[in-house]
Design a protein around this motif. Structure first.
Motif, mmCIF file in Angstrom:
data_model
loop_
_atom_site.group_PDB
_atom_site.id
_atom_site.type_symbol
_atom_site.label_atom_id
_atom_site.label_comp_id
_atom_site.label_asym_id
_atom_site.label_seq_id
_atom_site.Cartn_x
_atom_site.Cartn_y
_atom_site.Cartn_z
ATOM 1 N N ASP A 199 -1.404 -9.974 17.998
ATOM 2 C CA ASP A 199 -1.817 -8.934 18.959
ATOM 3 C C ASP A 199 -0.612 -8.454 19.753
ATOM 4 O OD1 ASP A 199 -4.957 -10.638 19.760
ATOM 5 O OD2 ASP A 199 -4.341 -9.408 18.044
ATOM 6 N N LEU A 200 0.227 -9.389 20.132
ATOM 7 C CA LEU A 200 1.434 -9.006 20.878
ATOM 8 C C LEU A 200 2.320 -8.120 20.013
ATOM 9 C CD1 LEU A 200 3.327 -9.172 23.329
ATOM 10 C CD2 LEU A 200 4.209 -11.321 22.415
ATOM 11 N N VAL A 201 2.451 -8.509 18.734
ATOM 12 C CA VAL A 201 3.295 -7.719 17.833
ATOM 13 C C VAL A 201 2.762 -6.299 17.699
ATOM 14 C CG1 VAL A 201 4.133 -7.508 15.454
ATOM 15 C CG2 VAL A 201 4.136 -9.735 16.569
ATOM 16 N N GLU A 202 1.441 -6.176 17.600
ATOM 17 C CA GLU A 202 0.857 -4.834 17.463
ATOM 18 C C GLU A 202 1.163 -3.975 18.687
ATOM 19 O OE1 GLU A 202 -0.539 -3.480 14.654
ATOM 20 O OE2 GLU A 202 0.232 -5.388 13.885
ATOM 21 N N VAL A 203 1.058 -4.611 19.841
ATOM 22 C CA VAL A 203 1.344 -3.873 21.076
ATOM 23 C C VAL A 203 2.822 -3.484 21.147
ATOM 24 C CG1 VAL A 203 1.623 -4.293 23.545
ATOM 25 C CG2 VAL A 203 -0.568 -4.729 22.456
ATOM 26 N N LEU A 204 3.679 -4.361 20.632
ATOM 27 C CA LEU A 204 5.121 -4.073 20.634
ATOM 28 C C LEU A 204 5.478 -2.956 19.670
ATOM 29 C CD1 LEU A 204 6.475 -7.729 20.735
ATOM 30 C CD2 LEU A 204 6.753 -6.015 22.530
ATOM 31 N N LYS A 205 4.743 -2.867 18.582
ATOM 32 C CA LYS A 205 5.053 -1.844 17.572
ATOM 33 C C LYS A 205 4.953 -0.445 18.174
ATOM 34 C CE LYS A 205 3.196 -2.400 13.342
ATOM 35 N NZ LYS A 205 2.233 -2.951 12.358
ATOM 36 N N LEU A 218 2.434 -5.753 28.748
ATOM 37 C CA LEU A 218 1.295 -6.652 28.861
ATOM 38 C C LEU A 218 0.075 -5.954 29.439
ATOM 39 C CD1 LEU A 218 2.784 -10.105 29.884
ATOM 40 C CD2 LEU A 218 2.188 -9.188 27.640
ATOM 41 N N GLY A 219 0.307 -4.768 29.999
ATOM 42 C CA GLY A 219 -0.827 -3.978 30.456
ATOM 43 C C GLY A 219 -1.760 -3.674 29.286
ATOM 44 N N GLY A 220 -1.164 -3.552 28.073
ATOM 45 C CA GLY A 220 -1.983 -3.269 26.911
ATOM 46 C C GLY A 220 -2.520 -4.530 26.251
ATOM 47 N N LEU A 221 -2.242 -5.684 26.853
ATOM 48 C CA LEU A 221 -2.675 -6.937 26.240
ATOM 49 C C LEU A 221 -2.985 -7.939 27.355
ATOM 50 C CD1 LEU A 221 -2.843 -8.468 23.426
ATOM 51 C CD2 LEU A 221 -0.553 -9.330 23.965
ATOM 52 N N PRO A 222 -4.136 -7.823 27.993
ATOM 53 C CA PRO A 222 -4.422 -8.685 29.146
ATOM 54 C C PRO A 222 -4.434 -10.152 28.726
ATOM 55 C CG PRO A 222 -6.051 -6.915 28.941
ATOM 56 C CD PRO A 222 -5.232 -6.900 27.671
ATOM 57 N N LEU A 223 -3.692 -10.952 29.486
ATOM 58 C CA LEU A 223 -3.573 -12.371 29.160
ATOM 59 C C LEU A 223 -3.879 -13.200 30.408
ATOM 60 C CD1 LEU A 223 -0.188 -12.370 27.188
ATOM 61 C CD2 LEU A 223 -2.489 -12.570 26.226
ATOM 62 N N PRO A 224 -4.396 -14.425 30.199
ATOM 63 C CA PRO A 224 -4.623 -15.296 31.354
ATOM 64 C C PRO A 224 -3.305 -15.705 31.991
ATOM 65 C CG PRO A 224 -5.217 -16.408 29.280
ATOM 66 C CD PRO A 224 -4.806 -15.041 28.917
ATOM 67 N N LYS A 225 -3.335 -15.873 33.322
ATOM 68 C CA LYS A 225 -2.107 -16.267 34.010
ATOM 69 C C LYS A 225 -1.742 -17.706 33.652
ATOM 70 C CE LYS A 225 -1.109 -13.146 37.546
ATOM 71 N NZ LYS A 225 -2.178 -12.454 38.279
ATOM 72 N N ALA A 226 -0.465 -17.986 33.696
ATOM 73 C CA ALA A 226 -0.006 -19.356 33.454
ATOM 74 C C ALA A 226 -0.165 -20.171 34.730
ATOM 75 C CB ALA A 226 1.457 -19.330 33.026
ATOM 76 N N SER A 227 -0.357 -21.493 34.529
ATOM 77 C CA SER A 227 -0.488 -22.375 35.696
ATOM 78 C C SER A 227 0.854 -23.034 35.972
ATOM 79 C CB SER A 227 -1.523 -23.454 35.389
ATOM 80 O OG SER A 227 -1.016 -24.275 34.348
ATOM 81 N N GLN A 228 0.948 -23.727 37.089
ATOM 82 C CA GLN A 228 2.176 -24.451 37.423
ATOM 83 C C GLN A 228 2.456 -25.500 36.350
ATOM 84 O OE1 GLN A 228 4.521 -23.713 39.705
ATOM 85 N NE2 GLN A 228 5.589 -25.322 38.599
#
Lengths: 338, 694
Positions: A15-21, A178-188
């Motif tokens: 999915d990330l790759v598609e958004v990058l393309k 990342l606006g085009g690929l909503p992802l959960p935030k990372a934790s500490q």
């Protein structure tokens, strides 16, 4: 500019790759069955991040051969090829090296003439870094302070945390992607895990030195080190060709009928013909003197000029050297005093 | 292996320069080769390349590539189309054959062309011209290796493999400027030394490798049999020979005869010192060092082969390794380094005047019958006598005995000895030259045929360690140039023979597999399979065989038992005298390759060494009143050249050195065409010259 960090399931890398393309031609490490090479890809299945490749992505911002202009009938036509590109999977050493090249090409060592060929390509470049979980035999980025995680110079940076990636944002462009690929935030906890992976990677690297301050001691031992190691050089130029911070090039004009084409191509200061003096033969005639120049440039002169070494510990020069001259050994000898 | 991106292509191929056989990737963008990068997983080059490899693309698409066929009319070249050129060439060859017979025709094949193309050229000569006058420039470099090692071991090629040098306990390098001429191999030798191996260099010049040597013996060029025999003298004296190996694996009578000779007082170090100028004590120490550190390898190149006694020099190296038991073991062996990327292959596939492919003799009726069947030619049509070799063929052309010469990828106008004579000779016959650039040889031609370069065709090369590896087409042939294999087929068809016509080089390799036992299992598919991505080393008799990295395993020689030879010293054909007081030797420089037709057109390589020069020792320079960069006239009994002096103690007093690449000051105008009686290789390493300020 570290703003936010997110997590990405490994099976969602596509999915990330598609958004990058959408951002341009995606160049990524590809396993060809023989080696891993930086090549254009059209899908995530072509990407292989499992091993650090020898191959250098430098040519995508500083081509091996580049036409600069054409002259015909007295008319000069600049030739400047660049288009939107994404360099995916760039290792931290290369990310740092690209910054070195940018510093050089921005002002040509004080001339304040930006190199349009390079600058344009960098403007159109999106960088997705990949922090190394494992080093290779000649890696010493930790000793040079440029790895194994990238701190800046990227739009996004991935870290392998087992079943998922940590995705760090390094720029406004990165946030937009990342606006085009909503992802959960990372934790500490994720951040700590990333740091743990980086520590384990650093510990596996052999060097056993830290380069800070080398510019203060280099003059004491440089001649002996250059003689000892440089004496074996067989003048292939490979260390410079594949070095991700090396920017030297030569320019030739080729005449084909009515057309004159001006090109530049990768050059190397380790070659005998790099600097000729009229009538007297080469300026730097001995192997040791050329090695001295190379080491001083990378470890002293650029530190003085840009406050940054132009070696990022990628280890390629050590890998490509037919004489088994290792940069990390030379730096260690300089620091240790010979 | 061709990896495609939207407009970026990487093509995996084998380097066109030396015989190390490195692989690299061509970077191709929109039909233009923009650069080269190394192959990380290649077993020999291991991600490394020398400067020639890194810049192997620079000459390929130069605008002065030959683009169209040319016919000489009224003294100048006229562009014609292929049909006209091929018809003309075929008709002329036909006329000559009918009027003067097959022996009036000759073919020079090319160590720079593929195995498939070399196989075709010898097939063409034998099946179409019906002559064995087919040879190539191995004649000028390693013909003595082929002759010498075949006689000693039964197989005329490098016995061990390149990577084994890293495990040798001693390496004796003689007549090879390895770090300049085979840089990747030179690097491995330096690494072996760093890891504790003993390095002995026997070499008149203070080459780069001597900085690392445990012993550097500076012999006079052309005095190799004496020091080699002296080494053996010392070894027998000290009782260091491998008695068990000798008894089990060497023919007893030849061994005894050889031992009797070398142990005679004539070949004591004290006596040979007078000939070689190597101090006796130094020779003793070096011989003992080499004998005591096993396994040891001998690495050699032109300094051993290009002599009036080249074959004997090679046999002496073989003798030495046989008595030390250094044969058939990992890290040992006799390692001739082949200088051209496919000179090994060109020999293997029969582009030699005395053998078919696989070294099957033309004088052997069984071999002729086999080829007759394979080629669809009548057995009685084959010539059963050994043909003319390269130098002999050119001389025969000069004498009017050879009336038609077909030269592919060779430049005798720079590479052959005694160039004034060569020039006169080449003006006489009907001359067809097939090449990629207008070389000095092509300039003398009646017809010039534009060939495709190694980047523009598929095929295979065989490296010095007998590994057969693919080259892959990266771009289309430039302009109207065509692959060499296509051109040969077209001429053959017009002369009534279809057996040289193929649609793809893989079909030619198929035929090579069928007719050549050592290449039996080296098939097109196997050499870039998952199991063998980088080729297979011969002998490989069938498709189940993995190839052979080192020969004569355990002392079991190809010919059965190893044969020692009695080699008496024969002085060079011409030594210095009153009138011509300097001993001239020839050699190479790192960035250039052969006649410089490719490297001279590569900006980076040419910039490294743009000028022809002669190395003169400071003592001699002082007496001559010459300084570095001054132009000097150098003359021999054959001719003279003018070039710049380089005063350096790399050469010993009395000896001068000229790199032979430069057509504007070719060393070969001075050299002598005296031939080794066995291998017919000329004495390129020794002649006498005089020098004065120009």
């Amino acid at each position: 500019m570290m703003t936010e960090a997110y997590v990405l399931d490994k099976n969602r890398l596509g999915d990330l790759v598609e958004v990058l393309k959408v951002r341009g031609e995606v160049i990524a490490p590809t396993n060809t069955g023989i080696d891993i090479l930086y090549m254009p890809v059209s899908s995530v299945s072509e990407i292989d991040l499992s091993k650090i490749p020898l191959d250098s992505p430098k040519e995508y911002v500083f081509p091996i051969t580049e036409t600069m202009m054409e002259v015909e009938g007295g008319e000069i036509t600049p030739v400047l090829e660049s288009w939107d590109r994404v360099l995916f999977g760039l290792r931290p050493c290369d990310v740092a090296a690209f910054r070195c090249m940018l510093r050089f090409f921005e002002d040509y060592a004080d001339e304040k003439i930006p190199d349009p060929y390079f600058i344009e390509k960098m403007k159109k470049l999106t960088v997705v870094a990949y922090n190394c979980p494992e080093p290779k035999e000649h890696c010493f980025c930790a000793a040079m302070g440029t790895g194994p995680v990238a701190e800046s110079g990227f739009d996004l940076a991935l870290s392998d945390l087992g079943g998922y990636y940590l995705v760090e944002v390094g720029s406004v462009k990165g946030e937009e992607i990342l606006g085009g690929l909503p992802l959960p935030k990372a934790s500490q906890k994720d951040i700590s895990e990333k740091e743990a992976v980086a520590r384990r990677c650093s510990e596996k690297m052999k060097p056993g030195f830290a380069v800070q301050g080398i510019e203060d001691v280099i003059e004491q031992s440089i001649d002996a080190v250059a003689e000892n190691h440089g004496g074996r050089c067989i003048v292939c130029g490979g260390c410079n060709f594949f070095c991700p911070t090396c920017t030297c090039y030569n320019v030739t004009d080729t005449i084909e009928g009515e057309l004159v084409r001006r090109e530049r191509y990768w050059d190397s200061c380790m070659l005998q013909g790099f600097t000729w003096l009229a009538g007297m033969g080469p300026e730097r005639a001995t192997l040791a003197s050329r090695m001295k120049q190379r080491l001083m440039h990378k470890l002293s002169y650029t530190k003085e000029h840009y406050d940054a070494y132009s070696c990022t510990g990628c280890g390629r020069c050590s890998q490509v050297c037919p004489s088994y001259i290792f940069m990390e050994d030379m730096i260690r000898d300089i620091l240790g005093g010979v | 292996m061709i990896i495609n991106g939207p407009n970026v292509k990487r093509v995996l191929t084998t380097c066109v320069y030396c015989g190390t056989g490195c692989n690299f990737y061509f970077h191709v963008i929109d039909g233009k080769i923009v650069g080269v990068s190394p192959v990380e997983s290649h077993p020999v080059s291991q991600g490394k390349l020398c400067i020639k490899g890194w810049k192997a693309h620079e000459f390929v698409q130069r605008s002065d590539r030959l683009k169209r066929p040319l016919i000489r009319r009224d003294g100048s070249f006229v562009e014609v189309d292929w049909t006209e050129a091929l018809d003309y060439v075929a008709n002329k060859f036909k006329e000559i054959k009918e009027e003067y017979g097959p022996s009036a025709l000759g073919c020079l094949s090319s160590a720079k062309c593929t195995n498939e193309e070399n196989y075709l050229m010898q097939k063409f000569a034998r099946a179409v011209f019906k002559t064995n006058n087919v040879d190539h420039c191995a004649r000028l470099c390693h013909a003595s290796t082929v002759a010498g090692l075949t006689a000693s071991f039964g197989s005329g090629a490098m016995t061990n493999s390149i990577n084994e040098m890293l495990d040798s306990k001693a390496i004796l390098v003689t007549g090879s400027n390895t770090t300049e001429q085979h840089p990747i191999i030179g690097g491995k030798i330096m690494e072996a030394k760093k890891n504790g191996a003993k390095l002995i260099v026997v070499e008149p010049r203070k080459i780069h490798l001597t900085s690392f040597a445990d012993a550097h013996l500076r012999q006079k060029s052309g005095t190799d049999v004496p020091w080699l025999n002296s080494f053996m003298h010392v070894i027998f004296e000290e009782g260091l020979e491998d008695k068990e190996f000798i008894e089990k694996h060497l023919e007893p009578e030849p061994f005894e005869a050889m031992k009797k000779l070398v142990t005679s007082s004539r070949y004591s170090p004290e006596n040979t010192e007078k000939i070689t100028s190597i101090p006796a004590e130094e020779l003793r120490k070096a011989a003992i060092m080499f004998a005591k550190n096993r396994p040891g390898a001998i690495v050699y190149s032109m300094g051993i082969t290009q002599h009036i006694q080249g074959t004997d020099n090679v046999k002496s190296c073989a003798n030495l390794q046989m008595i030390l038991g250094n044969m058939g073991v990992h890290g040992g062996g006799v390692d001739p380094l082949r200088g051209q990327q496919n000179v090994q292959g060109a020999c293997d596939v029969g582009a030699l005047s005395n053998v078919f492919s696989g070294y099957q003799r033309v004088t052997d009726p069984a071999a002729r019958r086999k080829m007759a069947d394979a080629w669809g030619v009548g057995f009685e049509e084959f010539n059963d006598e050994v043909g003319l070799t390269v130098v002999e063929m050119i001389h025969a052309a000069g004498e009017g005995k050879v009336k038609g010469l077909y030269i592919m990828g060779e430049n005798p106008m720079v590479s052959d000895p005694d160039l004034n004579h060569v020039e006169e000779a080449l003006k006489k016959p009907f001359l067809v030259v097939q090449d990629i650039f207008m070389t000095p040889t092509a300039e003398l031609a009646d017809v010039v045929l534009p060939a495709a370069s190694f980047a523009e065709t598929d095929g295979t090369f065989t490296s010095t360690q007998r590994t057969v590896c693919k080259i892959r087409k990266a771009i289309e042939p430039l302009a109207d140039s065509r692959p060499d294999w296509w051109i040969i087929g077209q001429i053959a068809e017009r002369l009534g023979y279809k057996g040289c016509t193929y649609t793809h080089p893989s079909e030619i390799l198929d035929e090579i597999n069928r007719t050549t036992p050592i290449y039996g299992g080296i098939t097109w598919d196997r050499i870039d399979s998952e199991e063998f991505p980088f080729g297979i080393a011969w002998p490989c008799p069938d498709e189940g065989h993995p190839g052979t990295l080192f020969l004569h395993k355990g002392g079991s020689f190809s010919r059965g038992k190893g044969k020692c030879h009695v080699c008496e010293y024969v002085p060079p054909a011409e030594e210095p005298d009153e009138e011509y007081p300097f001993r001239m030797t020839t050699g190479r420089v790192n960035p250039h390759w052969h006649t410089r037709s490719m490297t001279g057109r590569s900006p980076t390589l040419e910039r490294e060494a743009p000028y022809a020069y002669i190395e003169i020792n400071p003592e001699d320079a002082k007496k001559l009143g010459v300084r570095s960069n001054w132009m000097v006239r150098v003359a021999s009994r054959r001719g003279e050249i003018v070039l710049r002096a380089r005063v350096s103690d790399i050469v010993p007093p009395g000896t001068v050195f000229i790199p032979w690449h430069y057509q504007e000051a070719p060393a070969n105008r001075l050299t002598i065409a005296a031939l080794d009686p066995d291998a017919k290789i000329p004495d390129l390493k020794v002649c006498a010259v005089k020098i004065e300020v120009a």
